[in-house]
Design an enzyme around this catalytic site. Structure first.
Site, mmCIF file in Angstrom:
data_model
loop_
_atom_site.group_PDB
_atom_site.id
_atom_site.type_symbol
_atom_site.label_atom_id
_atom_site.label_comp_id
_atom_site.label_asym_id
_atom_site.label_seq_id
_atom_site.Cartn_x
_atom_site.Cartn_y
_atom_site.Cartn_z
ATOM 1 N N ASP A 86 -7.367 -2.583 12.924
ATOM 2 C CA ASP A 86 -6.389 -2.283 13.889
ATOM 3 C C ASP A 86 -6.806 -0.944 14.687
ATOM 4 O OD1 ASP A 86 -3.862 -2.242 15.143
ATOM 5 O OD2 ASP A 86 -3.142 -0.782 13.097
ATOM 6 N N ASN A 331 -12.208 0.022 3.289
ATOM 7 C CA ASN A 331 -10.856 0.110 3.574
ATOM 8 C C ASN A 331 -10.435 -1.367 3.363
ATOM 9 O OD1 ASN A 331 -8.324 1.590 4.413
ATOM 10 N ND2 ASN A 331 -8.434 -0.335 5.866
ATOM 11 N N GLU A 332 -9.360 -1.421 2.559
ATOM 12 C CA GLU A 332 -8.379 -2.659 2.202
ATOM 13 C C GLU A 332 -9.362 -3.986 2.348
ATOM 14 O OE1 GLU A 332 -5.179 -2.860 5.180
ATOM 15 O OE2 GLU A 332 -4.426 -1.337 4.080
ATOM 16 N N ASN A 383 -3.241 1.792 -0.066
ATOM 17 C CA ASN A 383 -2.263 2.108 1.274
ATOM 18 C C ASN A 383 -0.945 1.544 1.219
ATOM 19 O OD1 ASN A 383 -4.655 3.377 2.244
ATOM 20 N ND2 ASN A 383 -5.304 1.550 3.539
ATOM 21 N N TYR A 385 3.009 0.254 2.866
ATOM 22 C CA TYR A 385 3.960 0.222 3.922
ATOM 23 C C TYR A 385 5.179 -0.404 3.639
ATOM 24 C CZ TYR A 385 0.064 1.847 6.680
ATOM 25 O OH TYR A 385 -1.132 2.616 7.070
ATOM 26 N N TYR A 389 6.330 -2.754 6.923
ATOM 27 C CA TYR A 389 6.053 -4.222 7.113
ATOM 28 C C TYR A 389 6.890 -5.134 6.125
ATOM 29 C CZ TYR A 389 1.979 -2.548 9.926
ATOM 30 O OH TYR A 389 1.507 -1.924 10.931
ATOM 31 N N GLU A 421 -2.606 5.819 2.358
ATOM 32 C CA GLU A 421 -2.045 5.467 3.849
ATOM 33 C C GLU A 421 -0.451 5.326 3.580
ATOM 34 O OE1 GLU A 421 -3.695 2.435 6.432
ATOM 35 O OE2 GLU A 421 -5.695 3.155 6.156
#
Ligand code: BDP
Length: 509
Positions: A86, A331-332, A383, A385, A389, A421
């Site tokens: 992203d 990352n992820e 991370n 959200y 989301y 995050e």
């Protein structure tokens, strides 16, 4: 320049580079965010005009790090690059290109490790050089201009001790310098290099991250190398500005999401006393599963080899920075997949064999109960959200989910947990009461809600807000001209959230 060896060094070219000098191919390199160098002596005509040509290719495939792929839609539409991350995939020569000269014998690399003890510190050093064997090496440690330790030896490695000494850390970023010299039989200096270093330890013990033996709580933001005027191009005032903004908020750390940052950033972090989780560019591994890098029983050896090669390049570039306190190897990634275990066992082992002195982590997005890789690392990074989301607009629910989720990670692995995050897209200047998604009020409430939960959980060792500043992405219905999760705008002006974080972090220990 005449009679010297001449080298070309590129700070970063995204993603592949082929370099020609006067029509002859000098070198090629793959990996968008790390330096490469080659000797150009026999390619150049000293005193004349020379032509340097660089071909840059930013296409990604299933063996690149990060992975991506070129999709050819049926019906003759133009092929397009599908990416699994992203942020905007800028192509080009992003960092400085240096032309420099050395003598026939020159230093190539220095490794410095420190072991602080009561009253004195042991500094071990290793040199790599090129060309003829020097007669001797002289290594000095400087505290400002004063030589505090010195040795002359025929060996390429050794240990120096001195004391008393000062530790490096946030609030006291004390740096020493190590000067290495290669000498010929008459004592003439063939080459010399001076490298900054700091004395500090980092360790994970129980539920704690320890810096110099004391628990440390990481507070800060992730960044991107991104600015409206220069894209990802190196911009020194921006680096200074961003790290100043972090310090203005009371932050003590950041992560190089999602690729190695410019060397100048790392040098400044050393000088300002900021702690860095240094991330390699492995973002989006297995993200869409179209050409998985790992599936049960099969790991893509080519991708794995690229991944390990880039981690080694990152280690070699950043190993002497006291600011670097941990390596993030990805990352992820899809850490819930069975194939991930074999893949990350190798990746983590590679990192540990390069550097036994720093903790290793990867940044997870999987649910705690589904993850399969947490046992491989020293501390858990996640991370989250909730309230963005998922649980959109429901910060009460978000708090419950977050609390339960972080507890599950801790119960499962018994390791410290870092929230790497969390954030909410926010259009600067948009205000609503009650707070609604995309408004400045919602961003503040979102961060405040997360902070309350984090403060309850004593196994949490840090919080990095996503993101320091708004940044460019591909266009999508989820993005209001780029990712707006910055607590500063893309032009680096504060949203309300920056003031909120400043209040939280400057008031905290
Ligand atoms: C996270 C990714 C990050 C994204 C962020 C977001 O690690 O790169 O920018 O989500 O969606 O999952 O804002």
């Amino acid at each position: 320049w005449a009679g010297k060896r001449i080298w070309l060094r590129f700070g970063a070219v995204n993603y592949r580079a082929t370099v020609w000098v006067n029509g002859r191919k000098l070198t090629e390199w793959e990996g968008g965010h790390l330096p490469f160098a080659a000797e150009a002596t026999s390619f150049l005509r000293v005193g004349e005009e020379n032509t340097l040509a660089v071909k840059v290719n930013n296409l990604l495939d299933w063996t690149t790090i990060p992975p991506g792929r070129v999709v050819k839609p049926p019906g003759g539409e133009k092929p397009r690059l599908e990416q699994y991350f992203d942020f905007f995939h800028y192509a080009g020569i992003h960092r400085s290109v240096h032309l420099y000269a050395t003598g026939p014998t020159c230093l190539h690399d220095i490794t410095i490790r420190t072991r602080p003890m009561a009253g004195k510190v042991l500094v071990s050093w290793t040199l790599e050089h090129d060309g003829e064997e020097p007669y001797r090496r002289r290594v000095r440690i400087l505290d400002h201009e004063e030589v505090v330790a010195e040795v002359e030896t025929a060996e390429n490695q050794g240990e120096l001790a001195f004391g008393p000494y000062r530790l490096w850390g946030p609030g006291h970023p004390y740096l020493y310098r190590l000067r290495a010299e290669l000498l010929d039989g008459a004592g003439r200096v063939l080459d010399s290099y001076t490298e900054d270093f700091g004395i500090r330890t980092v360790a994970v013990e129980g539920d704690r991250l320890l810096l110099n033996g004391e628990p440390v709580y990481l507070k800060g933001c992730c960044r991107h190398e991104d600015f409206h005027l220069v894209g990802r191009g190196l911009h020194l005032p921006l680096i200074q500005k961003d790290l100043n903004l972090l310090r203005w908020m009371g932050a003590n750390s950041f992560r190089t999401s999602h690729y190695p940052y410019a060397e100048e950033t790392m040098m400044l972090a050393d000088r300002l006393g900021l702690l860095v989780i240094d991330e390699c560019p492995a973002v989006g591994l297995n993200a869409w599963g179209a050409f998985p890098v790992f599936v049960p029983g099969r790991v893509d050896e080519k991708t794995l080899a690229t991944h390990c090669r880039l981690m080694e390049a990152l280690y070699r570039r950043d190993k002497n920075h006291p600011s670097v306190i941990a390596w993030s190897v990805a990352n992820e990634p899809a850490s819930e997949e069975e194939g991930a275990v074999e893949y990350f066992t190798k990746v983590v082992a590679t990192m540990r064999s390069l550097d036994p002195t720093r903790p290793v982590t990867f940044v997870a997005s999987a649910a705690a109960e589904q993850d399969r890789c947490g046992h491989l690392v020293d501390f858990i990074s996640v991370n989250r959200y909730f309230g963005w989301y998922t649980e959109e607009g429901r910060l009460d629910l978000a708090a419950e989910r977050l609390r339960a989720d972080l507890r599950r990670w801790h119960e499962r692995y018994g390791k410290p947990v870092m929230l790497t995050e969390f954030g909410a897209d926010t259009v600067a200047g948009l205000h609503t009461l009650p707070p609604q998604m995309f408004s400045e009020e919602y961003q503040v409430e979102f961060l405040r809600t997360y902070a309350r939960v984090l403060d309850e959980l004593d196994f949490v060792v840090g919080e990095h807000v996503w993101n320091l500043a708004d940044f460019m992405t591909n266009q999508s219905i989820r993005r209001v001209v780029g990712n707006r999760k910055g607590v500063f705008t893309r032009e680096r002006q504060p949203k309300m959230a920056a003031h909120y974080l400043r209040e939280r972090w400057t008031g905290q220990k």
